[in-house]
Write a protein that holds these residues in place. Sequence first.
Motif, PDB file in Angstrom:
ATOM      1  N   MET A 125       0.837  -1.192   0.000  1.00  0.00           N
ATOM      2  CA  MET A 125       0.000   0.000   0.000  1.00  0.00           C
ATOM      3  C   MET A 125       0.870   1.240   0.000  1.00  0.00           C
ATOM      4  O   MET A 125       1.911   1.299   0.636  1.00  0.00           O
ATOM      5  CB  MET A 125      -0.897  -0.008   1.245  1.00  0.00           C
ATOM      6  N   ALA A 126       0.460   2.275  -0.702  1.00  0.00           N
ATOM      7  CA  ALA A 126       1.209   3.521  -0.750  1.00  0.00           C
ATOM      8  C   ALA A 126       1.140   4.217   0.595  1.00  0.00           C
ATOM      9  O   ALA A 126       0.378   3.853   1.478  1.00  0.00           O
ATOM     10  CB  ALA A 126       0.644   4.432  -1.838  1.00  0.00           C
ATOM     11  N   ALA A 127       1.952   5.260   0.746  1.00  0.00           N
ATOM     12  CA  ALA A 127       1.915   6.041   1.968  1.00  0.00           C
ATOM     13  C   ALA A 127       0.509   6.578   2.183  1.00  0.00           C
ATOM     14  O   ALA A 127      -0.253   6.765   1.243  1.00  0.00           O
ATOM     15  CB  ALA A 127       2.930   7.183   1.875  1.00  0.00           C
ATOM     16  N   PRO A 128       0.131   6.851   3.435  1.00  0.00           N
ATOM     17  CA  PRO A 128      -1.210   7.325   3.718  1.00  0.00           C
ATOM     18  C   PRO A 128      -1.553   8.559   2.882  1.00  0.00           C
ATOM     19  O   PRO A 128      -0.692   9.352   2.516  1.00  0.00           O
ATOM     20  CB  PRO A 128      -1.149   7.662   5.214  1.00  0.00           C
ATOM     21  N   ASN A 129      -2.792   8.751   2.618  1.00  0.00           N
ATOM     22  CA  ASN A 129      -3.263   9.829   1.769  1.00  0.00           C
ATOM     23  C   ASN A 129      -2.913  11.186   2.384  1.00  0.00           C
ATOM     24  O   ASN A 129      -3.340  11.515   3.488  1.00  0.00           O
ATOM     25  CB  ASN A 129      -4.785   9.696   1.609  1.00  0.00           C
ATOM     26  N   ARG A 130      -2.150  11.951   1.650  1.00  0.00           N
ATOM     27  CA  ARG A 130      -1.750  13.256   2.166  1.00  0.00           C
ATOM     28  C   ARG A 130      -2.929  14.213   2.291  1.00  0.00           C
ATOM     29  O   ARG A 130      -2.848  15.212   3.014  1.00  0.00           O
ATOM     30  CB  ARG A 130      -0.688  13.865   1.244  1.00  0.00           C
ATOM     31  N   GLU A 131      -4.019  13.936   1.580  1.00  0.00           N
ATOM     32  CA  GLU A 131      -5.181  14.811   1.664  1.00  0.00           C
ATOM     33  C   GLU A 131      -5.727  14.873   3.085  1.00  0.00           C
ATOM     34  O   GLU A 131      -6.251  15.908   3.514  1.00  0.00           O
ATOM     35  CB  GLU A 131      -6.273  14.345   0.708  1.00  0.00           C
ATOM     36  N   GLU A 132      -5.624  13.781   3.832  1.00  0.00           N
ATOM     37  CA  GLU A 132      -6.107  13.756   5.208  1.00  0.00           C
ATOM     38  C   GLU A 132      -5.349  14.770   6.062  1.00  0.00           C
ATOM     39  O   GLU A 132      -5.945  15.543   6.811  1.00  0.00           O
ATOM     40  CB  GLU A 132      -5.965  12.353   5.790  1.00  0.00           C
ATOM     41  N   VAL A 133      -4.018  14.766   5.938  1.00  0.00           N
ATOM     42  CA  VAL A 133      -3.192  15.720   6.678  1.00  0.00           C
ATOM     43  C   VAL A 133      -3.493  17.139   6.217  1.00  0.00           C
ATOM     44  O   VAL A 133      -3.706  18.051   7.028  1.00  0.00           O
ATOM     45  CB  VAL A 133      -1.695  15.403   6.494  1.00  0.00           C
ATOM     46  N   ARG A 134      -3.515  17.325   4.908  1.00  0.00           N
ATOM     47  CA  ARG A 134      -3.744  18.662   4.356  1.00  0.00           C
ATOM     48  C   ARG A 134      -5.075  19.231   4.831  1.00  0.00           C
ATOM     49  O   ARG A 134      -5.146  20.364   5.318  1.00  0.00           O
ATOM     50  CB  ARG A 134      -3.729  18.592   2.825  1.00  0.00           C
ATOM     51  N   ASP A 135      -6.127  18.445   4.705  1.00  0.00           N
ATOM     52  CA  ASP A 135      -7.450  18.955   5.046  1.00  0.00           C
ATOM     53  C   ASP A 135      -7.583  19.209   6.546  1.00  0.00           C
ATOM     54  O   ASP A 135      -8.254  20.164   6.956  1.00  0.00           O
ATOM     55  CB  ASP A 135      -8.533  17.977   4.584  1.00  0.00           C
ATOM     56  N   PHE A 136      -6.970  18.365   7.356  1.00  0.00           N
ATOM     57  CA  PHE A 136      -7.041  18.583   8.795  1.00  0.00           C
ATOM     58  C   PHE A 136      -6.358  19.895   9.170  1.00  0.00           C
ATOM     59  O   PHE A 136      -6.936  20.725   9.890  1.00  0.00           O
ATOM     60  CB  PHE A 136      -6.393  17.424   9.549  1.00  0.00           C
ATOM     61  N   LEU A 137      -5.149  20.118   8.681  1.00  0.00           N
ATOM     62  CA  LEU A 137      -4.438  21.350   9.022  1.00  0.00           C
ATOM     63  C   LEU A 137      -5.149  22.578   8.462  1.00  0.00           C
ATOM     64  O   LEU A 137      -5.244  23.615   9.138  1.00  0.00           O
ATOM     65  CB  LEU A 137      -3.003  21.290   8.510  1.00  0.00           C
ATOM     66  N   MET A 138      -5.678  22.480   7.260  1.00  0.00           N
ATOM     67  CA  MET A 138      -6.371  23.626   6.674  1.00  0.00           C
ATOM     68  C   MET A 138      -7.648  23.964   7.430  1.00  0.00           C
ATOM     69  O   MET A 138      -7.944  25.139   7.679  1.00  0.00           O
ATOM     70  CB  MET A 138      -6.678  23.364   5.196  1.00  0.00           C
ATOM     71  N   THR A 139      -8.405  22.942   7.817  1.00  0.00           N
ATOM     72  CA  THR A 139      -9.642  23.223   8.553  1.00  0.00           C
ATOM     73  C   THR A 139      -9.351  23.754   9.948  1.00  0.00           C
ATOM     74  O   THR A 139     -10.089  24.605  10.455  1.00  0.00           O
ATOM     75  CB  THR A 139     -10.535  21.966   8.648  1.00  0.00           C
ATOM     76  N   ARG A 140      -8.270  23.294  10.586  1.00  0.00           N
ATOM     77  CA  ARG A 140      -7.927  23.843  11.900  1.00  0.00           C
ATOM     78  C   ARG A 140      -7.461  25.294  11.757  1.00  0.00           C
ATOM     79  O   ARG A 140      -7.812  26.144  12.579  1.00  0.00           O
ATOM     80  CB  ARG A 140      -6.827  23.028  12.577  1.00  0.00           C
ATOM     81  N   ARG A 141      -6.662  25.576  10.732  1.00  0.00           N
ATOM     82  CA  ARG A 141      -6.177  26.948  10.524  1.00  0.00           C
ATOM     83  C   ARG A 141      -7.350  27.895  10.283  1.00  0.00           C
ATOM     84  O   ARG A 141      -7.351  29.038  10.761  1.00  0.00           O
ATOM     85  CB  ARG A 141      -5.201  26.961   9.341  1.00  0.00           C
ATOM     86  N   ALA A 142      -8.355  27.436   9.556  1.00  0.00           N
ATOM     87  CA  ALA A 142      -9.506  28.273   9.243  1.00  0.00           C
ATOM     88  C   ALA A 142     -10.328  28.616  10.485  1.00  0.00           C
ATOM     89  O   ALA A 142     -11.087  29.593  10.478  1.00  0.00           O
ATOM     90  CB  ALA A 142     -10.391  27.576   8.212  1.00  0.00           C
ATOM     91  N   LYS A 143     -10.181  27.826  11.547  1.00  0.00           N
ATOM     92  CA  LYS A 143     -10.968  28.055  12.758  1.00  0.00           C
ATOM     93  C   LYS A 143     -10.351  29.081  13.698  1.00  0.00           C
ATOM     94  O   LYS A 143     -11.006  29.536  14.651  1.00  0.00           O
ATOM     95  CB  LYS A 143     -11.133  26.728  13.516  1.00  0.00           C
ATOM     96  N   VAL A 144      -9.097  29.453  13.478  1.00  0.00           N
ATOM     97  CA  VAL A 144      -8.396  30.339  14.408  1.00  0.00           C
ATOM     98  C   VAL A 144      -8.473  31.779  13.898  1.00  0.00           C
ATOM     99  O   VAL A 144      -7.996  32.083  12.797  1.00  0.00           O
ATOM    100  CB  VAL A 144      -6.922  29.921  14.582  1.00  0.00           C
ATOM    101  N   ARG A 145      -9.046  32.668  14.690  1.00  0.00           N
ATOM    102  CA  ARG A 145      -9.104  34.082  14.357  1.00  0.00           C
ATOM    103  C   ARG A 145      -7.798  34.758  14.788  1.00  0.00           C
ATOM    104  O   ARG A 145      -7.208  34.382  15.812  1.00  0.00           O
ATOM    105  CB  ARG A 145     -10.273  34.779  15.041  1.00  0.00           C
ATOM    106  N   PRO A 146      -7.360  35.765  14.056  1.00  0.00           N
ATOM    107  CA  PRO A 146      -6.125  36.457  14.456  1.00  0.00           C
ATOM    108  C   PRO A 146      -6.149  36.974  15.887  1.00  0.00           C
ATOM    109  O   PRO A 146      -5.142  36.900  16.604  1.00  0.00           O
ATOM    110  CB  PRO A 146      -6.023  37.605  13.441  1.00  0.00           C
ATOM    111  N   ASP A 147      -7.292  37.492  16.327  1.00  0.00           N
ATOM    112  CA  ASP A 147      -7.353  38.053  17.682  1.00  0.00           C
ATOM    113  C   ASP A 147      -7.184  36.979  18.755  1.00  0.00           C
ATOM    114  O   ASP A 147      -6.809  37.286  19.889  1.00  0.00           O
ATOM    115  CB  ASP A 147      -8.674  38.801  17.889  1.00  0.00           C
ATOM    116  N   GLN A 148      -7.445  35.702  18.404  1.00  0.00           N
ATOM    117  CA  GLN A 148      -7.265  34.630  19.384  1.00  0.00           C
ATOM    118  C   GLN A 148      -5.799  34.377  19.694  1.00  0.00           C
ATOM    119  O   GLN A 148      -5.479  33.805  20.742  1.00  0.00           O
ATOM    120  CB  GLN A 148      -7.903  33.334  18.879  1.00  0.00           C
TER     121      GLN A 148
END
Length: 292
Positions: free
Chosen positions: A1-24
Amino acid sequence: MAAPNREEVRDFLMTRRAKVRPDQVELPAGGIRRVPGLRRAEVAMLAGVSVEYYSRLERGNLAGASESVLDAIARALLLDEAERDHLYDLARAVNSSPATRQRRNARTTAVRPGLQLALDAITGGPALIRNGRMDILAANTLGRALHSVAYAQPRRPVNLARHCFLARDSAELFYADWDKAAATIVAILRAEAGRDPYDKDLQDLIGELSTVSDDFRAKWGAHDVRRHASGEKNFNHPVVGRLDLLFESADLTAEPGWKLLIYTAEPASPTADALALLASWAATHDQLTAQA
């Protein structure tokens, strides 16, 4: 099997980044932002890494990322404990050896007699053992009675995710807040997929639910993860009515990924009375003693 799907890592980090407001994180809003949350450069600055390096991580390449880097990213993104653990699980999957990247065959769901005896010894409230795929592997009499609507489905083992999304009419009546319950189930499955990405049964379940349920696909795409250690759950049981139950869960160290859940009611509460009625009802229904 190939390495785990990088989309999982990418989407997790992107969705977490989108949740953080600058003022936080004590940053200025800085004019018009094309997307919600922090910019990559801001996360990189907060974590003390270069923009290029963080961008590589967010593209899904966690290979070689050290614990200190992962901790710094977790702090920058204000990850809670469950999210931090999920990030570490994703990194472990990426950095695992090829031998561990083989999709495993179906794992046993057989419960040792001693575990069933331990469940049966719990008589004051519902108790059950489930795995990370939300299969109920065993339960005491009250546990089976509590989930009688799920046990009414013919497929075994009883799976709470299938009941929630594929028997929607039944599940909406059973859960006092279906959307909250569904989000919790999906978050548990997402965390399990990070902990054990080579579980074929889990991947098959996710594929089945994604194919059939628009609601599951939407919640799965949020990449939320959650711990399920304690709290309150609210049910509308078809026989005894409203149940507001406290629950505690514990990992079974001898069976990685299995959890023991015990539900209790506040003493002298309406739910305590309803549990007593449920116990009486369950005692007269032999079919509830069927194995999961």
